[in-house]
Design an enzyme around this catalytic site. Sequence first.
Site, PDB file in Angstrom:
ATOM      1  N   ASP A 164      17.923   0.339 -49.509  1.00 48.16           N
ATOM      2  CA  ASP A 164      18.699   0.457 -50.712  1.00 48.16           C
ATOM      3  C   ASP A 164      19.058  -0.662 -51.218  1.00 48.16           C
ATOM      4  O   ASP A 164      19.244  -1.534 -50.344  1.00 48.16           O
ATOM      5  CB  ASP A 164      19.696   1.518 -50.077  1.00 48.16           C
ATOM      6  CG  ASP A 164      20.476   2.160 -51.211  1.00 48.16           C
ATOM      7  OD1 ASP A 164      19.915   2.026 -52.583  1.00 48.16           O
ATOM      8  OD2 ASP A 164      21.672   2.573 -51.452  1.00 48.16           O
ATOM      9  N   HIS A 214      12.577  -3.403 -57.189  1.00 49.44           N
ATOM     10  CA  HIS A 214      11.649  -2.600 -56.526  1.00 49.44           C
ATOM     11  C   HIS A 214      10.312  -3.604 -55.899  1.00 49.44           C
ATOM     12  O   HIS A 214       9.814  -3.522 -54.692  1.00 49.44           O
ATOM     13  CB  HIS A 214      11.227  -1.520 -57.303  1.00 49.44           C
ATOM     14  CG  HIS A 214      12.273  -0.453 -57.562  1.00 49.44           C
ATOM     15  ND1 HIS A 214      13.369  -0.141 -56.493  1.00 49.44           N
ATOM     16  CD2 HIS A 214      12.460   0.054 -58.593  1.00 49.44           C
ATOM     17  CE1 HIS A 214      14.061   0.723 -57.297  1.00 49.44           C
ATOM     18  NE2 HIS A 214      13.770   0.838 -58.578  1.00 49.44           N
ATOM     19  N   LEU A 229       1.877   1.581 -33.887  1.00 51.14           N
ATOM     20  CA  LEU A 229       2.929   1.961 -34.704  1.00 51.14           C
ATOM     21  C   LEU A 229       2.761   2.986 -35.550  1.00 51.14           C
ATOM     22  O   LEU A 229       1.726   2.938 -36.520  1.00 51.14           O
ATOM     23  CB  LEU A 229       3.529   0.644 -35.523  1.00 51.14           C
ATOM     24  CG  LEU A 229       4.736   0.896 -36.355  1.00 51.14           C
ATOM     25  CD1 LEU A 229       6.095   0.911 -35.355  1.00 51.14           C
ATOM     26  CD2 LEU A 229       4.988  -0.143 -37.412  1.00 51.14           C
TER      27      LEU A 229
HETATM   28  C1  IPE Z   1      18.483   6.651 -51.120  1.00 45.81           C
HETATM   29  O1  IPE Z   1      18.845   5.690 -51.940  1.00 45.81           O
HETATM   30  C2  IPE Z   1      17.095   7.146 -51.469  1.00 45.81           C
HETATM   31  C3  IPE Z   1      16.138   5.987 -50.983  1.00 45.81           C
HETATM   32  C4  IPE Z   1      16.575   4.681 -50.561  1.00 45.81           C
HETATM   33  C5  IPE Z   1      14.817   6.032 -51.177  1.00 45.81           C
HETATM   34  P1  IPE Z   1      19.729   6.008 -53.297  1.00 45.81           P
HETATM   35  O2  IPE Z   1      19.973   4.860 -53.941  1.00 45.81           O
HETATM   36  O3  IPE Z   1      18.833   7.200 -54.221  1.00 45.81           O
HETATM   37  O4  IPE Z   1      20.959   7.019 -52.726  1.00 45.81           O
HETATM   38  P2  IPE Z   1      22.568   7.243 -53.660  1.00 45.81           P
HETATM   39  O5  IPE Z   1      22.099   7.797 -55.104  1.00 45.81           O
HETATM   40  O6  IPE Z   1      23.062   5.805 -53.572  1.00 45.81           O
HETATM   41  O7  IPE Z   1      23.114   7.892 -52.645  1.00 45.81           O
HETATM   42  C1  IPE Z   2      16.319   1.771 -53.268  1.00 43.28           C
HETATM   43  O1  IPE Z   2      17.046   0.723 -54.394  1.00 43.28           O
HETATM   44  C2  IPE Z   2      15.120   2.191 -53.861  1.00 43.28           C
HETATM   45  C3  IPE Z   2      15.021   3.390 -54.444  1.00 43.28           C
HETATM   46  C4  IPE Z   2      16.107   4.384 -54.222  1.00 43.28           C
HETATM   47  C5  IPE Z   2      13.735   3.897 -54.798  1.00 43.28           C
HETATM   48  P1  IPE Z   2      17.946   1.434 -55.339  1.00 43.28           P
HETATM   49  O2  IPE Z   2      17.031   1.664 -56.593  1.00 43.28           O
HETATM   50  O3  IPE Z   2      18.647   2.881 -55.150  1.00 43.28           O
HETATM   51  O4  IPE Z   2      19.058   0.351 -55.687  1.00 43.28           O
HETATM   52  P2  IPE Z   2      20.520   0.459 -56.062  1.00 43.28           P
HETATM   53  O5  IPE Z   2      21.146   1.421 -54.903  1.00 43.28           O
HETATM   54  O6  IPE Z   2      20.663   0.767 -57.540  1.00 43.28           O
HETATM   55  O7  IPE Z   2      20.962  -1.017 -55.820  1.00 43.28           O
HETATM   56 MG    MG Z   3      20.447   3.059 -54.261  1.00 47.08          MG
END
Ligand code: IPE
Ligand code: IPE
Ligand code: MG
Length: 246
Positions: free
Chosen positions: A24, A41, A135
């Site tokens: 995240d 990303h 792995l």
């Molecule tokens: C969780 O992250 C999903 C992934 C890392 C793929 P999100 O960014 O979607 O989660 P919330 O919305 O902060 O809970």
């Molecule tokens: C995690 O990063 C990747 C996915 C959930 C696909 P985020 O896109 O949720 O990044 P933040 O949480 O907005 O920083």
């Molecule tokens: Mg996120």
Amino acid sequence: MGDDLLSQIRLNGAAPRHVAVIMDGNGRWARERSLPRPLGHRAGMKAVREVVEGGLEAGVEVLTLFAFSEENWQRPATEISALMQLLEEYIAREVAELKDQGVAVHVLGDRTRLAPGARAAVERIERETRDGARLALNLCISYSSRGELARAARLLAEEVLKGVKRLEDIDEDAIRAKLYTAPWSDPDLLIRTSGECRLSNFLLWQLAYTELYITPVLWPDVTRRDLFQAILDYQGRERRFGRITA
Ligand code: IPE
Ligand code: IPE
Ligand code: MG
């Protein structure tokens, strides 16, 4: 890089067998740089390589990464298509090396929602890395834990209706056997990056006794050192599973 930490891990003894990661913070990483979210990303792909290689070095056997949740389908279409394109790119670029490294890739989640190109890429990497024995790399894509549990319930109900199973056969093992993660033991360690203290519908069943490690580091900034730090922290924990220590 991280050799000092790695030797400490080895001195401490066994690494966790199964590590799960909620990757995240890509969006915040991009925002801090005034970049569009998809560039966050893209930057996150390097961190995936880091934890896979770090996992191999530390002797982790199963690495389960949360890459895209079912809820993430509610994001803007441009972000979703950027993510799907990155998935295809990651697969095209990494498949040969993953194969060489002995990594077997599995994709967990509702793959029927993927576009045909992404689905073909997913099937290709699973097929080509099938023999990897060092792995297991599980990529959770279009995954939700409640969805996985509802699917398990449906599969079991179907078997009861068909008479393949009796009602009294439905116990914890029967449910476990219908989860996407059935081939692997539960995660020993869960890492979530970017400081959020929640599970976001990830592996709710499987994490029952998992050790949690939350780091403020944003996913694109993660290196194998962060994985090693988490493993060292894990090695200092006492897992009691509800019992008391002798
Ligand atoms: C969780 O992250 C999903 C992934 C890392 C793929 P999100 O960014 O979607 O989660 P919330 O919305 O902060 O809970
Ligand atoms: C995690 O990063 C990747 C996915 C959930 C696909 P985020 O896109 O949720 O990044 P933040 O949480 O907005 O920083
Ligand atoms: Mg996120």
